[in-house]
Design an enzyme around this catalytic site. Structure first.
Site, PDB file in Angstrom:
ATOM      1  N   HIS A 120       8.653   1.104   3.201  1.00  6.32           N
ATOM      2  CA  HIS A 120       9.539   1.298   4.467  1.00  6.32           C
ATOM      3  C   HIS A 120      11.034  -0.216   4.342  1.00  6.32           C
ATOM      4  O   HIS A 120      10.877  -0.736   3.043  1.00  6.32           O
ATOM      5  CB  HIS A 120       9.102   1.723   5.801  1.00  6.32           C
ATOM      6  CG  HIS A 120       8.525   0.417   6.920  1.00  6.32           C
ATOM      7  ND1 HIS A 120       8.644  -1.670   6.752  1.00  6.32           N
ATOM      8  CD2 HIS A 120       6.952   0.714   6.264  1.00  6.32           C
ATOM      9  CE1 HIS A 120       7.339  -1.501   6.559  1.00  6.32           C
ATOM     10  NE2 HIS A 120       6.601  -0.798   6.431  1.00  6.32           N
ATOM     11  N   SER A 170       6.755   0.154  10.475  1.00 10.93           N
ATOM     12  CA  SER A 170       5.344   0.027   9.714  1.00 10.93           C
ATOM     13  C   SER A 170       4.960   1.327   9.141  1.00 10.93           C
ATOM     14  O   SER A 170       5.229   2.528   9.614  1.00 10.93           O
ATOM     15  CB  SER A 170       4.330  -0.694  10.873  1.00 10.93           C
ATOM     16  OG  SER A 170       2.131   0.294  10.233  1.00 10.93           O
ATOM     17  N   GLY A 195       4.738  -9.853   4.084  1.00 10.37           N
ATOM     18  CA  GLY A 195       5.581 -10.083   5.502  1.00 10.37           C
ATOM     19  C   GLY A 195       5.431 -10.893   6.817  1.00 10.37           C
ATOM     20  O   GLY A 195       3.318 -10.416   7.429  1.00 10.37           O
ATOM     21  N   HIS A 207       9.208  -3.586   3.513  1.00  9.52           N
ATOM     22  CA  HIS A 207       9.065  -3.568   2.481  1.00  9.52           C
ATOM     23  C   HIS A 207      10.107  -4.050   1.439  1.00  9.52           C
ATOM     24  O   HIS A 207      10.224  -4.732   0.880  1.00  9.52           O
ATOM     25  CB  HIS A 207       8.033  -2.326   1.510  1.00  9.52           C
ATOM     26  CG  HIS A 207       7.035  -2.092   2.562  1.00  9.52           C
ATOM     27  ND1 HIS A 207       6.947  -0.734   3.188  1.00  9.52           N
ATOM     28  CD2 HIS A 207       5.820  -2.550   2.720  1.00  9.52           C
ATOM     29  CE1 HIS A 207       5.409  -0.733   3.534  1.00  9.52           C
ATOM     30  NE2 HIS A 207       5.033  -1.848   3.347  1.00  9.52           N
ATOM     31  N   MET A 220       1.015  -1.360  -0.156  1.00 12.62           N
ATOM     32  CA  MET A 220      -0.260   0.409   0.156  1.00 12.62           C
ATOM     33  C   MET A 220       0.953   1.235   0.280  1.00 12.62           C
ATOM     34  O   MET A 220       0.244   2.092   0.239  1.00 12.62           O
ATOM     35  CB  MET A 220      -0.669   0.057   1.323  1.00 12.62           C
ATOM     36  CG  MET A 220      -2.069  -1.423   1.004  1.00 12.62           C
ATOM     37  SD  MET A 220      -3.521  -0.991   1.450  1.00 12.62           S
ATOM     38  CE  MET A 220      -3.324  -0.742   3.263  1.00 12.62           C
ATOM     39  N   ASP A 252       2.120  -9.113   9.283  1.00 17.16           N
ATOM     40  CA  ASP A 252       0.408  -9.327   8.598  1.00 17.16           C
ATOM     41  C   ASP A 252       0.228 -10.760   8.636  1.00 17.16           C
ATOM     42  O   ASP A 252       0.465 -11.476   7.758  1.00 17.16           O
ATOM     43  CB  ASP A 252      -0.010  -8.659   7.775  1.00 17.16           C
ATOM     44  CG  ASP A 252       0.782  -7.259   8.158  1.00 17.16           C
ATOM     45  OD1 ASP A 252      -0.311  -6.849   8.306  1.00 17.16           O
ATOM     46  OD2 ASP A 252       1.709  -6.836   7.321  1.00 17.16           O
TER      47      ASP A 252
HETATM   48  P1  AMP Z   1       1.514  -3.223   3.587  1.00 19.21           P
HETATM   49  O1  AMP Z   1       2.065  -2.024   2.453  1.00 19.21           O
HETATM   50  O2  AMP Z   1       1.771  -2.756   4.869  1.00 19.21           O
HETATM   51  O3  AMP Z   1       0.370  -3.405   3.193  1.00 19.21           O
HETATM   52  O4  AMP Z   1       2.366  -3.927   3.611  1.00 19.21           O
HETATM   53  C1  AMP Z   1       3.176  -4.843   2.089  1.00 19.21           C
HETATM   54  C2  AMP Z   1       3.299  -6.166   2.662  1.00 19.21           C
HETATM   55  O5  AMP Z   1       4.643  -6.010   4.029  1.00 19.21           O
HETATM   56  C3  AMP Z   1       2.392  -7.086   3.292  1.00 19.21           C
HETATM   57  O6  AMP Z   1       2.368  -8.292   3.083  1.00 19.21           O
HETATM   58  C4  AMP Z   1       3.533  -6.916   5.099  1.00 19.21           C
HETATM   59  O7  AMP Z   1       3.408  -7.961   5.511  1.00 19.21           O
HETATM   60  C5  AMP Z   1       4.831  -6.207   4.316  1.00 19.21           C
HETATM   61  N1  AMP Z   1       5.189  -5.948   5.969  1.00 19.21           N
HETATM   62  C6  AMP Z   1       4.875  -4.782   6.351  1.00 19.21           C
HETATM   63  N2  AMP Z   1       5.668  -4.029   7.441  1.00 19.21           N
HETATM   64  C7  AMP Z   1       6.488  -4.967   7.044  1.00 19.21           C
HETATM   65  C8  AMP Z   1       7.742  -5.681   8.258  1.00 19.21           C
HETATM   66  N3  AMP Z   1       8.404  -4.776   9.204  1.00 19.21           N
HETATM   67  N4  AMP Z   1       8.513  -6.544   7.572  1.00 19.21           N
HETATM   68  C9  AMP Z   1       8.188  -7.529   6.933  1.00 19.21           C
HETATM   69  N5  AMP Z   1       7.024  -7.555   6.476  1.00 19.21           N
HETATM   70  C10 AMP Z   1       6.719  -6.165   6.214  1.00 19.21           C
END
Ligand code: AMP
Length: 313
Positions: free
Chosen positions: A42, A210, A172, A45, A38, A175
């Protein structure tokens, strides 16, 4: 001497462009790694992206703040959007992975109108059209507080998988429940996609990175160290022989009591569950468990943010 132009991934704005990009990779016989995000990227990702770079011929990242996974009361409008910087940072990963000459091939920036041709209402009662639900797993843990969250996730992941048709997709452990829902989705909808779950990327204080940490001021971030400490405490107690989850949970929650009493944190849940079914456990067996939590934290300006974290034992 001619200056080398900085690398930039191909930016794909439309569904048609993604389909063309994918067709080219198929014709070239290339494997494709996919990281759905999304945005507000960071190191967490990038950790996923680097794993894809190491294992696939081509890597594609999508950046899409998916409306259907937000409830009307949640932070869809405020969710951080930093697309230009995200793309620059993805471009800068070029060649960095363990000496391999690799780079992110493409970034897909879906448009809401194309992803949801009928439009998308956040209120589920007003929605129409096709949605995907992974029943059972979606109702546990996160599903209690966010009843339609995984329906939104499963729906957008299905659409993205149909478009990108990756060889491997990277998620990740941060989640954790989402990774289980996606694995089940792939199994039940017969996608030929390998799901790779990457461990949690934390800062030096143990705080799981996050995108929502961007909402938090320094004083609040400081207090959040306590969340990982609490999970680590549970893990250590278990490793020292404690298997009764009531005892573990009580000790863990005790670590946050000070913050709960002063009103800067509110516990949504701290839970110990089976790693596959997410069933709540009374006793931890040799199969291990997932220790997870969702905590509301309050900034000094009163703004509330909900954060999740977990450890596997
Ligand atoms: P998001 O943009 O928050 O939807 O995350 C995209 C992907 O990155 C998801 O599969 C998350 O689980 C993973 N992700 C987010 N934060 C972390 C983290 N600190 N360590 C590992 N994976 C992450």
């Amino acid at each position: 001497m001619e200056e080398r132009k900085p690398y930039s991934p191909t930016i794909l704005h439309s569904i048609a462009a993604v389909r063309r990009w994918r067709l080219t990779k198929t014709l070239e016989g290339k494997t494709v790694g996919f990281i759905p995000t999304m945005g507000a990227l960071h190191q967490g990702h990038f950790h996923l992206v680097k794993q894809s770079l190491a294992a696939n011929d081509a890597t594609i990242v999508s950046i899409f703040v998916n409306p259907s996974q937000f409830a009307p009361t949640e932070d869809l409008d405020q969710y951080p959007r930093t697309t230009k910087l995200d793309i620059e940072q993805l471009a800068a990963l070029e060649g960095q992975h363990e000496g391999l000459c690799t780079k992110v091939d493409a970034v897909f920036l879906p448009q809401v109108e194309e992803m949801y041709p009928l439009g998308i209402e956040l209120d589920v009662q007003k929605q129409s059209g096709a949605f995907v639900s992974v029943l059972g797993l979606s109702e546990m843990l996160e599903g209690r507080t966010r009843p339609n969250f995984f329906r939104g996730v499963a729906t957008v992941v299905t659409k993205l998988f149909i478009l990108v048709n990756p060889t491997r997709a990277y998620f990740g452990q941060k989640d954790y429940q989402q990774s289980l829902v996606v694995k089940q989705l792939v199994k039940d909808l017969l996608f030929d996609i390998e799901i790779v779950v990457c461990d949690i990327w934390r800062d030096s204080d143990g705080l799981a990175l996050s995108s929502r940490n961007k909402y938090l001021d320094c004083a609040t971030l400081e207090k959040l160290k306590q969340i990982n400490k609490m999970l680590q405490k549970g893990k250590e107690m278990y490793e020292e022989g404690e298997t009764n989850t009531q005892v573990l949970l009580q000790a863990m929650k005790g670590d946050l009591e000070k913050y709960v009493l002063e009103g800067s944190m509110l516990i949504d849940y701290v839970s110990i569950n089976d790693k596959e079914t997410l069933e709540e456990l009374e006793t931890i067996t040799d199969k291990g468990a997932v220790f997870s939590c969702a905590i509301y934290v309050k900034n000094e300006d009163g703004r509330e943010t909900r954060l999740i974290d977990n450890v596997l034992v």
